[in-house]
Design a protein around this motif. Structure first.
Motif, PDB file in Angstrom:
ATOM      1  N   SER A  82      -3.432   7.478   3.328  1.00 36.70           N
ATOM      2  CA  SER A  82      -3.267   6.170   2.706  1.00 36.70           C
ATOM      3  C   SER A  82      -4.648   5.569   2.483  1.00 36.70           C
ATOM      4  O   SER A  82      -5.536   5.732   3.317  1.00 36.70           O
ATOM      5  CB  SER A  82      -2.442   5.250   3.619  1.00 36.70           C
ATOM      6  N   ASP A  83      -4.887   4.968   1.352  1.00 38.09           N
ATOM      7  CA  ASP A  83      -4.003   4.719   0.251  1.00 38.09           C
ATOM      8  C   ASP A  83      -4.522   5.486  -0.970  1.00 38.09           C
ATOM      9  O   ASP A  83      -5.568   5.131  -1.506  1.00 38.09           O
ATOM     10  CB  ASP A  83      -3.962   3.215  -0.006  1.00 38.09           C
TER      11      ASP A  83
ATOM     12  N   SER B 119       0.844  -1.209   0.000  1.00 35.04           N
ATOM     13  CA  SER B 119       0.000   0.000   0.000  1.00 35.04           C
ATOM     14  C   SER B 119       0.867   1.243   0.000  1.00 35.04           C
ATOM     15  O   SER B 119       2.037   1.200   0.382  1.00 35.04           O
ATOM     16  CB  SER B 119      -0.936   0.003   1.217  1.00 35.04           C
TER      17      SER B 119
ATOM     18  N   ILE C  71      -3.712  -1.896   5.180  1.00 40.78           N
ATOM     19  CA  ILE C  71      -3.222  -0.545   4.867  1.00 40.78           C
ATOM     20  C   ILE C  71      -2.837   0.169   6.170  1.00 40.78           C
ATOM     21  O   ILE C  71      -1.793   0.814   6.264  1.00 40.78           O
ATOM     22  CB  ILE C  71      -4.295   0.247   4.076  1.00 40.78           C
TER      23      ILE C  71
END
Ligand code: COD
Length: 312
Positions: free
Chosen positions: A152-153, A134, A168
Motif C-alpha cells: 500500500s498504496d 487508500s 495509509i
C-alpha cells in the motif's frame, strides 16, 4: 489459532483462499458492479454470486452486459441488472447505491480508475468519511511459499506525505485486524535501510517507525527504512545485520509512492505467478479495485476481501 512468529494468527502459507470462506459467514454482502463489460469482472461477480461470496448487482448498459455475459459464458440468471447506458451515470448510480445502503460495497468494471475514484470522492453522494482513502493489495506470493504480503498504496494516493502515510498504515492495519492478523508488521520501504538526508523516503520511514514506537501509530509494528529484500527475507536482514521484529517477516510493504507500489505489485503478480486481492479502504464502504489484466481468481479474491471488510 495461535500467533505465529510473523505476528499473524493465520497459519503460515495458508494463502488467500481463507478470504472466500470468511466472506460466506453471515448475511451475504451485496456488491454494486459498475460497467461490467468484460475484463473478467463480470465473470468474477457471477462466480461470487454462485458460490455465496456476495450478491451482485450489475449497473450499466443492460444490452451490453447481456451480450458480454453470453460472449464470456457467464450465467447472470438471478442477478439484478440496472440499465444505465451512460458510463458516468452508471458509475454515479453504483456509488449512490452503496452510499444509500442499498449495496454493501462497490466494484469497478470496465471504466477508468480515476472516473470511479472521482465519483467515490464526490462531496454530495460519494463515499467519503473525512479520512484518507487508500488502496491495499494483498498478494499471495508463490515464490515465498504462498506467504501473504500487502502493498500500500500502489493504487490511489499518488505521492503521499508523512501524514498521509500514517493514514495509509492505519487503514491497512484495520483491514489486517479484520482478517486475523492482530499485530501486522509494516515495513516502511526505501531504496536503502540507512537514513539518508537526501532520500525523503528514508526520513519518512524512520519517522513512522519512531511514531509507532511512541504509540502514535497503534495496533501494528512499523520499522523502516527497510529495503525490499531485507523487509521480506530473514536471510537478507541477517546479512545486512538488521535486528528488527519486522525485517525479514513484513506483512505489509508501505511504499513511498504510487509508482513504486504499482511496480512491486505488478512484479509480484505477473513475474512470480502470484494472485491477490485489492481493495480501497477508509471510505464508508470498501471499493474493489483491480486492474483489467488481473485474473478471475484475483477478482474473486478481491470481491471476497471487499465482502469481509464490508461486513466489518
Ligand atoms: N482520500 C480522501 N480524499 C481524497 C483523496 C483520498 N485519497 N484524494 C483526493 N481526495 C479529496 C481531496 O481532499 C479533495 O477534496 C478532492 O478529493 C479532490 O482532490 P484532488 O483534486 O487532489 O484529486 P482528484 O479528484 O484530481 O484525484 C483524486 C484521484 C484519486 C482520482 C487521483 O489521486 C488519482 O487519479 N489517483 C491515481 C488513481 C490511479 O490511476 N490508480 C491506478 C493505478 S493502478
Amino acid at each position: 489459532m495461535t500467533a505465529d512468529v510473523r505476528g499473524s494468527s493465520r497459519p503460515a502459507g495458508e494463502g488467500l483462499d481463507f478470504l472466500i470462506a470468511e466472506s460466506k459467514k453471515g448475511r451475504p454482502m451485496t456488491l454494486a458492479l459498475a460497467c461490467p463489460y468484460g475484463d473478467d469482472a463480470l465473470g468474477a461477480a457471477c462466480r461470487a454470486q454462485r458460490e455465496g461470496v456476495a450478491r451482485a448487482v450489475l449497473i450499466g448498459d443492460a444490452a451490453r452486459i447481456r451480450s458480454t455475459a453470453e460472449r464470456d459464458g457467464c450465467d447472470i440468471t438471478g442477478i439484478t441488472l440496472v440499465d444505465e447506458p451512460d458510463d458516468d451515470r452508471a458509475v454515479e448510480a453504483s456509488v449512490r447505491m452503496v452510499s444509500s445502503g442499498e449495496a454493501d460495497f462497490l466494484m469497478k468494471g470496465l471504466v477508468k480508475t480515476s472516473t470511479l475514484l472521482k465519483a467515490v470522492l464526490d462531496k454530495e453522494w460519494g463515499l467519503r468519511t473525512g479520512s484518507l482513502l487508500s488502496h491495499l493489495f494483498l498478494f499471495e506470493v508463490a515464490v515465498l511459499g504462498g506467504r501473504v504480503i500487502g502493498v500500500s498504496d500502489g493504487g490511489m494516493n499518488t505521492y503521499p506525505d508523512l501524514g498521509a502515510k500514517v493514514k495509509i498504515i492505519e487503514n491497512a492495519v484495520a483491514c489486517f485486524h479484520r482478517i486475523g492478523t492482530p499485530q501486522p508488521k509494516i515495513a516502511a520501504l526505501a531504496a536503502v535501510e540507512a537514513v539518508n538526508p537526501d532520500m525523503k523516503a528514508t526520513l519518512e520511514a524512520a519517522a513512522l517507525a519512531k511514531m509507532n514506537e511512541r504509540g502514535q501509530i497503534k495496533g501494528c509494528l512499523v520499522d523502516g527504512p527497510l529495503a525490499l529484500d531485507n523487509a521480506v527475507s530473514e536471510e537478507a536482514a541477517r546479512i545486512k545485520g538488521i535486528s528488527s521484529p519486522v525485517a525479514g517477516s513484513a506483512d505489509m510493504l508501505l511504499v513511498p509512492d504510487i509508482e513504486s507500489g504499482n511496480f512491486v505489485g505488478k512484479v509480484l503478480m505477473y513475474m512470480t505467478g502470484g494472485k491477490g486481492a485489492g481493495v480501497i479502504l477508509g471510505a464508508r464502504k470498501p471499493i474493489v479495485l483491480t486492474s483489467r489484466f488481473d485474473s478471475v481468481e484475483t477478482k474473486l479474491l478481491s470481491i471476497s476481501l471487499g465482502a469481509v471488510v464490508a461486513r466489518g
